[in-house]
Design a protein around this motif. Structure first.
Motif, PDB file in Angstrom:
ATOM      1  N   LEU A  27     -47.230  34.633  81.614  1.00 11.05           N
ATOM      2  CA  LEU A  27     -47.196  35.867  80.825  1.00 11.05           C
ATOM      3  C   LEU A  27     -47.790  37.024  81.607  1.00 11.05           C
ATOM      4  N   ALA A  28     -47.165  38.175  81.482  1.00  7.19           N
ATOM      5  CA  ALA A  28     -47.736  39.407  82.017  1.00  7.19           C
ATOM      6  C   ALA A  28     -48.829  39.867  81.058  1.00  7.19           C
ATOM      7  N   SER A  29     -49.733  40.689  81.549  1.00  4.58           N
ATOM      8  CA  SER A  29     -50.840  41.154  80.717  1.00  4.58           C
ATOM      9  C   SER A  29     -50.373  42.015  79.548  1.00  4.58           C
ATOM     10  N   ASP A  30     -49.179  42.595  79.650  1.00  6.05           N
ATOM     11  CA  ASP A  30     -48.675  43.446  78.576  1.00  6.05           C
ATOM     12  C   ASP A  30     -47.700  42.716  77.654  1.00  6.05           C
ATOM     13  N   ALA A  31     -47.667  41.389  77.724  1.00  5.76           N
ATOM     14  CA  ALA A  31     -46.769  40.617  76.868  1.00  5.76           C
ATOM     15  C   ALA A  31     -47.141  40.815  75.403  1.00  5.76           C
ATOM     16  N   ASN A  32     -46.134  40.812  74.561  1.00  2.69           N
ATOM     17  CA  ASN A  32     -46.330  40.929  73.120  1.00  2.69           C
ATOM     18  C   ASN A  32     -45.936  39.581  72.512  1.00  2.69           C
ATOM     19  N   LEU A  33     -46.902  38.805  72.082  1.00  4.45           N
ATOM     20  CA  LEU A  33     -46.621  37.479  71.555  1.00  4.45           C
ATOM     21  C   LEU A  33     -45.735  37.511  70.327  1.00  4.45           C
ATOM     22  N   ALA A  34     -45.819  38.578  69.541  1.00  3.98           N
ATOM     23  CA  ALA A  34     -45.002  38.694  68.336  1.00  3.98           C
ATOM     24  C   ALA A  34     -43.515  38.783  68.676  1.00  3.98           C
ATOM     25  N   GLU A  35     -43.194  39.259  69.859  1.00  5.16           N
ATOM     26  CA  GLU A  35     -41.796  39.407  70.271  1.00  5.16           C
ATOM     27  C   GLU A  35     -41.254  38.160  70.965  1.00  5.16           C
ATOM     28  N   LEU A  36     -42.118  37.197  71.259  1.00  9.34           N
ATOM     29  CA  LEU A  36     -41.693  36.002  71.979  1.00  9.34           C
ATOM     30  C   LEU A  36     -41.488  34.850  71.013  1.00  9.34           C
ATOM     31  N   LEU A  45     -48.911  24.310  80.116  1.00  8.85           N
ATOM     32  CA  LEU A  45     -49.704  25.277  80.876  1.00  8.85           C
ATOM     33  C   LEU A  45     -49.175  26.677  80.616  1.00  8.85           C
ATOM     34  N   ILE A  46     -50.084  27.570  80.302  1.00  5.31           N
ATOM     35  CA  ILE A  46     -49.748  28.991  80.204  1.00  5.31           C
ATOM     36  C   ILE A  46     -50.643  29.724  81.187  1.00  5.31           C
ATOM     37  N   ARG A  47     -50.007  30.489  82.070  1.00  2.00           N
ATOM     38  CA  ARG A  47     -50.733  31.312  83.040  1.00  2.00           C
ATOM     39  C   ARG A  47     -50.591  32.766  82.611  1.00  2.00           C
ATOM     40  N   ILE A  48     -51.724  33.459  82.528  1.00  2.00           N
ATOM     41  CA  ILE A  48     -51.715  34.868  82.149  1.00  2.00           C
ATOM     42  C   ILE A  48     -52.169  35.690  83.347  1.00  2.00           C
ATOM     43  N   ASN A  49     -51.336  36.645  83.735  1.00  2.01           N
ATOM     44  CA  ASN A  49     -51.591  37.458  84.915  1.00  2.01           C
ATOM     45  C   ASN A  49     -52.566  38.598  84.602  1.00  2.01           C
ATOM     46  N   PHE A  50     -53.516  38.782  85.500  1.00  2.00           N
ATOM     47  CA  PHE A  50     -54.423  39.932  85.464  1.00  2.00           C
ATOM     48  C   PHE A  50     -54.083  40.801  86.675  1.00  2.00           C
ATOM     49  N   PRO A  51     -53.278  41.865  86.489  1.00  3.91           N
ATOM     50  CA  PRO A  51     -52.863  42.689  87.618  1.00  3.91           C
ATOM     51  C   PRO A  51     -54.004  43.507  88.209  1.00  3.91           C
ATOM     52  N   SER A  52     -55.072  43.682  87.440  1.00  2.00           N
ATOM     53  CA  SER A  52     -56.234  44.447  87.883  1.00  2.00           C
ATOM     54  C   SER A  52     -57.456  43.903  87.159  1.00  2.00           C
ATOM     55  N   PHE A  53     -58.604  43.934  87.824  1.00  2.00           N
ATOM     56  CA  PHE A  53     -59.820  43.474  87.153  1.00  2.00           C
ATOM     57  C   PHE A  53     -60.177  44.376  85.971  1.00  2.00           C
ATOM     58  N   ALA A  54     -59.635  45.585  85.950  1.00  2.00           N
ATOM     59  CA  ALA A  54     -59.908  46.529  84.860  1.00  2.00           C
ATOM     60  C   ALA A  54     -58.960  46.352  83.674  1.00  2.00           C
ATOM     61  N   ASP A  55     -57.994  45.461  83.791  1.00  2.00           N
ATOM     62  CA  ASP A  55     -57.012  45.236  82.737  1.00  2.00           C
ATOM     63  C   ASP A  55     -57.432  44.012  81.931  1.00  2.00           C
ATOM     64  N   GLY A  56     -58.025  44.225  80.771  1.00  2.00           N
ATOM     65  CA  GLY A  56     -58.538  43.130  79.956  1.00  2.00           C
ATOM     66  C   GLY A  56     -57.580  42.599  78.913  1.00  2.00           C
ATOM     67  N   ARG A  57     -56.331  43.035  78.952  1.00  2.00           N
ATOM     68  CA  ARG A  57     -55.370  42.583  77.938  1.00  2.00           C
ATOM     69  C   ARG A  57     -55.145  41.079  77.974  1.00  2.00           C
ATOM     70  N   GLY A  58     -55.334  40.468  79.128  1.00  2.00           N
ATOM     71  CA  GLY A  58     -55.169  39.015  79.232  1.00  2.00           C
ATOM     72  C   GLY A  58     -56.167  38.256  78.374  1.00  2.00           C
ATOM     73  N   PHE A  59     -57.374  38.807  78.206  1.00  2.00           N
ATOM     74  CA  PHE A  59     -58.363  38.172  77.338  1.00  2.00           C
ATOM     75  C   PHE A  59     -57.874  38.152  75.891  1.00  2.00           C
ATOM     76  N   THR A  60     -57.248  39.243  75.469  1.00  2.00           N
ATOM     77  CA  THR A  60     -56.706  39.319  74.121  1.00  2.00           C
ATOM     78  C   THR A  60     -55.571  38.321  73.939  1.00  2.00           C
ATOM     79  N   LEU A  61     -54.678  38.230  74.925  1.00  2.00           N
ATOM     80  CA  LEU A  61     -53.584  37.262  74.843  1.00  2.00           C
ATOM     81  C   LEU A  61     -54.108  35.840  74.726  1.00  2.00           C
ATOM     82  N   SER A  62     -55.128  35.528  75.510  1.00  2.00           N
ATOM     83  CA  SER A  62     -55.719  34.195  75.475  1.00  2.00           C
ATOM     84  C   SER A  62     -56.239  33.876  74.083  1.00  2.00           C
TER      85      SER A  62
END
Length: 134
Positions: A27-36, A45-62
Motif C-alpha cells: 500500500l502507498a501511504s495515501d491509500a484509502n482503505l474504504a475504496e479498496l 503480509l501487507i507492506r505500507i510504504n513511507f515515502p518520507s519520514f515526515a509522512d505519518g499516514r502509514g501509521f494511520t493505515l496500520s
C-alpha cells in the motif's frame, strides 16, 4: 539489501512467499482503505510504504487495518527512522524494513532503545499502569 527491524533488533528478511502474489499487498501511504475491496483473511503480509519520514499516514493505515481485523504480518518500509519505531509498533506494525544505508546511519542499538515500546506509552503513563513505571 534490506534489514528487518523487530523488537529483538536487526534480522534478515525471512519472508519467503514472494511479493508478487495474492497473499501480499503493498500500500502507498495515501491509500484509502474504504475504496479498496480487500479480503483481509487471504492476506499474509501487507507492506505500507513511507515515502518520507515526515509522512505519518502509514501509521494511520496500520491502525485502520488492525481495527478492521487484519491479523497477518504488517510491515512498514521506506523512510522510517529509529525514533519512529515505537509509534510503528503501537499503531500495529510487526516490523520495519529499512535499507542497508539507513541501518549504517542508525545502527541496531538506536532501534533497540525504542524496542520497549509498550513500557513507554503515553497512555500507560497517564493511566499510571505498571508498564509505565518500569
Amino acid at each position: 539489501m534490506t534489514v528487518i527491524v523487530t523488537d529483538t533488533g536487526f534480522a534478515q528478511d525471512d519472508w519467503t512467499g514472494g511479493f508478487e502474489n495474492n497473499t501480499v499487498l503493498e500500500l502507498a501511504s495515501d491509500a484509502n482503505l474504504a475504496e479498496l475491496d480487500l479480503d483481509l483473511t487471504a492476506l499474509q503480509l501487507i507492506r505500507i510504504n513511507f515515502p518520507s519520514f515526515a509522512d505519518g499516514r502509514g501509521f494511520t493505515l496500520s491502525r485502520q487495518l488492525r481495527l478492521k481485523g487484519y491479523t497477518g504480518r504488517l510491515r512498514a518500509f521506506g523512510h522510517v527512522l529509529a525514533d519512529q519505531y515505537a509509534m510503528a509498533r503501537r499503531s500495529g506494525f510487526d516490523e520495519v524494513e529499512i535499507d542497508a544505508d539507513l541501518a549504517k546511519r542508525q545502527p541496531e542499538d538506536q532501534w533497540l532503545a525504542r524496542a520497549n515500546w509498550q513500557a513507554h506509552s503515553y497512555h500507560a503513563r497517564v493511566r499510571g499502569t505498571a508498564a509505565a513505571a518500569s
